[in-house]
Write a protein that holds these residues in place. Structure first.
Motif, short mmCIF file in Angstrom:
data_model
loop_
_atom_site.label_atom_id
_atom_site.label_comp_id
_atom_site.label_asym_id
_atom_site.label_seq_id
_atom_site.Cartn_x
_atom_site.Cartn_y
_atom_site.Cartn_z
N CYS A 107 -22.89 26.51 -19.87
CA CYS A 107 -21.46 26.55 -20.14
C CYS A 107 -20.89 27.93 -19.80
CB CYS A 107 -21.20 26.21 -21.61
SG CYS A 107 -19.47 25.99 -22.04
N LYS A 108 -21.61 28.96 -20.14
CA LYS A 108 -21.17 30.33 -19.87
C LYS A 108 -21.04 30.56 -18.36
CE LYS A 108 -22.68 35.12 -20.51
NZ LYS A 108 -23.74 35.98 -21.10
N GLU A 109 -22.01 30.06 -17.61
CA GLU A 109 -21.98 30.23 -16.16
C GLU A 109 -20.76 29.55 -15.54
OE1 GLU A 109 -23.49 31.48 -12.42
OE2 GLU A 109 -24.11 32.01 -14.45
N ARG A 110 -20.43 28.36 -16.03
CA ARG A 110 -19.29 27.63 -15.47
C ARG A 110 -17.95 28.22 -15.91
NH1 ARG A 110 -21.29 21.28 -15.94
NH2 ARG A 110 -23.11 21.52 -14.53
N LEU A 111 -17.88 28.66 -17.16
CA LEU A 111 -16.62 29.21 -17.67
C LEU A 111 -16.32 30.58 -17.09
CD1 LEU A 111 -16.75 28.21 -21.45
CD2 LEU A 111 -15.29 27.26 -19.65
N ASN A 112 -17.32 31.25 -16.55
CA ASN A 112 -17.08 32.54 -15.90
C ASN A 112 -16.19 32.40 -14.67
OD1 ASN A 112 -18.37 34.38 -17.59
ND2 ASN A 112 -20.36 34.13 -16.61
N SER A 119 -16.08 37.33 -20.71
CA SER A 119 -15.04 37.71 -21.66
C SER A 119 -15.33 37.08 -23.02
CB SER A 119 -13.67 37.25 -21.17
OG SER A 119 -13.62 35.83 -21.07
N THR A 120 -14.56 37.49 -24.03
CA THR A 120 -14.73 36.94 -25.37
C THR A 120 -14.47 35.44 -25.39
OG1 THR A 120 -14.04 39.04 -26.37
CG2 THR A 120 -13.95 37.08 -27.77
N GLN A 121 -13.48 34.99 -24.60
CA GLN A 121 -13.17 33.55 -24.54
C GLN A 121 -14.36 32.75 -24.02
OE1 GLN A 121 -11.30 36.01 -23.41
NE2 GLN A 121 -9.09 35.58 -23.52
N VAL A 122 -15.05 33.29 -23.01
CA VAL A 122 -16.22 32.62 -22.44
C VAL A 122 -17.32 32.49 -23.50
CG1 VAL A 122 -18.09 32.82 -20.77
CG2 VAL A 122 -15.75 33.30 -20.07
N HIS A 123 -17.58 33.57 -24.22
CA HIS A 123 -18.64 33.56 -25.23
C HIS A 123 -18.30 32.61 -26.38
CE1 HIS A 123 -19.52 37.90 -23.74
NE2 HIS A 123 -20.07 36.99 -22.96
N MET A 124 -17.04 32.59 -26.81
CA MET A 124 -16.64 31.73 -27.92
C MET A 124 -16.75 30.26 -27.56
SD MET A 124 -13.34 33.75 -29.51
CE MET A 124 -13.08 32.47 -30.75
N VAL A 125 -16.20 29.87 -26.43
CA VAL A 125 -16.23 28.46 -26.03
C VAL A 125 -17.66 28.01 -25.74
CG1 VAL A 125 -15.43 26.77 -24.34
CG2 VAL A 125 -13.88 28.58 -25.12
N PHE A 196 -22.56 35.00 -31.56
CA PHE A 196 -22.73 35.29 -30.14
C PHE A 196 -21.64 36.21 -29.60
CE2 PHE A 196 -26.08 32.27 -30.05
CZ PHE A 196 -26.82 32.61 -28.93
N VAL A 197 -20.45 36.17 -30.16
CA VAL A 197 -19.41 37.10 -29.73
C VAL A 197 -19.83 38.54 -30.04
CG1 VAL A 197 -17.07 37.91 -30.18
CG2 VAL A 197 -17.50 35.48 -29.84
N ILE A 198 -20.33 38.75 -31.26
CA ILE A 198 -20.79 40.09 -31.65
C ILE A 198 -22.03 40.48 -30.85
CG2 ILE A 198 -21.67 41.50 -33.54
CD1 ILE A 198 -20.05 39.80 -35.47
N TYR A 199 -22.95 39.53 -30.67
CA TYR A 199 -24.19 39.83 -29.94
C TYR A 199 -23.90 40.23 -28.49
CZ TYR A 199 -28.53 39.09 -27.41
OH TYR A 199 -29.62 39.27 -26.59
N GLU A 200 -23.06 39.46 -27.84
CA GLU A 200 -22.76 39.76 -26.43
C GLU A 200 -22.08 41.11 -26.30
OE1 GLU A 200 -23.76 38.29 -23.91
OE2 GLU A 200 -24.06 36.15 -24.28
N SER A 201 -21.22 41.45 -27.27
CA SER A 201 -20.55 42.74 -27.24
C SER A 201 -21.56 43.89 -27.42
CB SER A 201 -19.48 42.80 -28.33
OG SER A 201 -18.86 44.07 -28.37
N LEU A 202 -22.46 43.73 -28.39
CA LEU A 202 -23.47 44.75 -28.61
C LEU A 202 -24.43 44.85 -27.43
CD1 LEU A 202 -24.39 44.06 -32.37
CD2 LEU A 202 -23.04 45.96 -31.46
#
Length: 253
Positions: A107-112, A119-125, A196-202
């Motif tokens: 999902c992350k690959e396609r939403l990119n 972005s945060t939107q990609v990680h959240m969705v 995952f939003v926090i993890y991806e940011s860190l």
């Protein structure tokens, strides 16, 4: 993302989930017992003196802490009870984590290509979609695991097996009984999203620090150890924050 990358995520997610389930099973049993309002083994006797000098025993219910709960389980049920539900947990955690991480990465690959990359939107969705997929596919396994962990019996008593639990649920409610609590589990997707939003940011900050660092190529082993420690710290920090924020949903499941 190639098919090889998807298989890597499936394998890595399954292995990581299995190891984590084994190591944390005693904590999971204690947590489930503390969350349940139906388990009533936290009883103590209080002796009171009456006016005429006679004594009266009164049973008082106290609010247990994790250590008290652990002590009671060990005393009344034995050490093996700390691993109640481990079988279904191992059966479910590997496919659950595999499905989750494969769905998340896909999902992350396609939403990119839809939103700004990473972005945060990609990680959240992506986290929300992956959580929904994994919960829907594996809810019956988690229901059986929870029922087994709540099966508090004294030493020597015959314990309910996973197959006994399955038969009991099916006789009582049919197939729909295996999906009880699934709506509450969906509420838990919020925890996954926050995690995952926090993890991806860190993780992004760790990568930036790694690029900016001046570690020589000759110190490759030191660099790999530092990367692993950074990932572990990022995962632990993000999971702690997410669990603290979204914990109330666990009382509904």
């Amino acid at each position: 993302m190639s098919q090889r990358d998807t298989l890597v995520h499936l394998f890595a997610g399954g292995c990581g989930g299995t190891v984590g389930a084994i190591l944390t099973c005693p904590l999971e049993v204690v947590k489930t017992r503390l969350q349940s309002s139906s388990v009533t083994f936290y009883i103590s006797e209080v002796q009171l003196n009456t006016v005429n000098g006679a004594s009266v025993n009164r049973v008082a219910r106290v609010s247990p802490g994790p250590l008290h709960c652990l002590k009671i389980i060990l005393q009344k049920e034995g050490p093996r009870s700390l691993f109640r539900g481990l079988g279904p947990n191992l059966v479910g955690v590997a496919p659950s984590r595999a499905i989750y991480f494969a769905a998340y990465s896909t999902c992350k690959e396609r939403l990119n290509h839809v939103f700004a990359a990473d972005s945060t939107q990609v990680h959240m969705v992506s986290a929300g979609a992956a959580g929904f997929t994994a919960i829907t596919a594996t809810n019956p396994i988690w229901l059986v695991k929870t029922r087994l962990q709540l099966d508090a019996r004294n030493r020597g008593e015959i314990r309910m097996s996973a197959f006994d639990c399955i038969r009991k649920v099916y006789r009582a409610d049919g197939l729909k009984g295996f999906y009880r609590g699934m709506s509450a589990s969906y509420a838990g997707i919020s925890e996954t999203v926050i995690h995952f939003v926090i993890y991806e940011s860190l993780n992004e900050n760790c990568l930036e620090h790694k690029i900016a660092s001046t570690i020589d190529e000759d110190e490759e082993s030191v660099k790999e150890a530092s990367d692993f420690a950074g990932l572990m710290l990022a995962a632990a920090t993000s999971k702690t924050c997410a669990t603290s924020i979204a914990y109330p949903h666990g009382e509904w499941t």
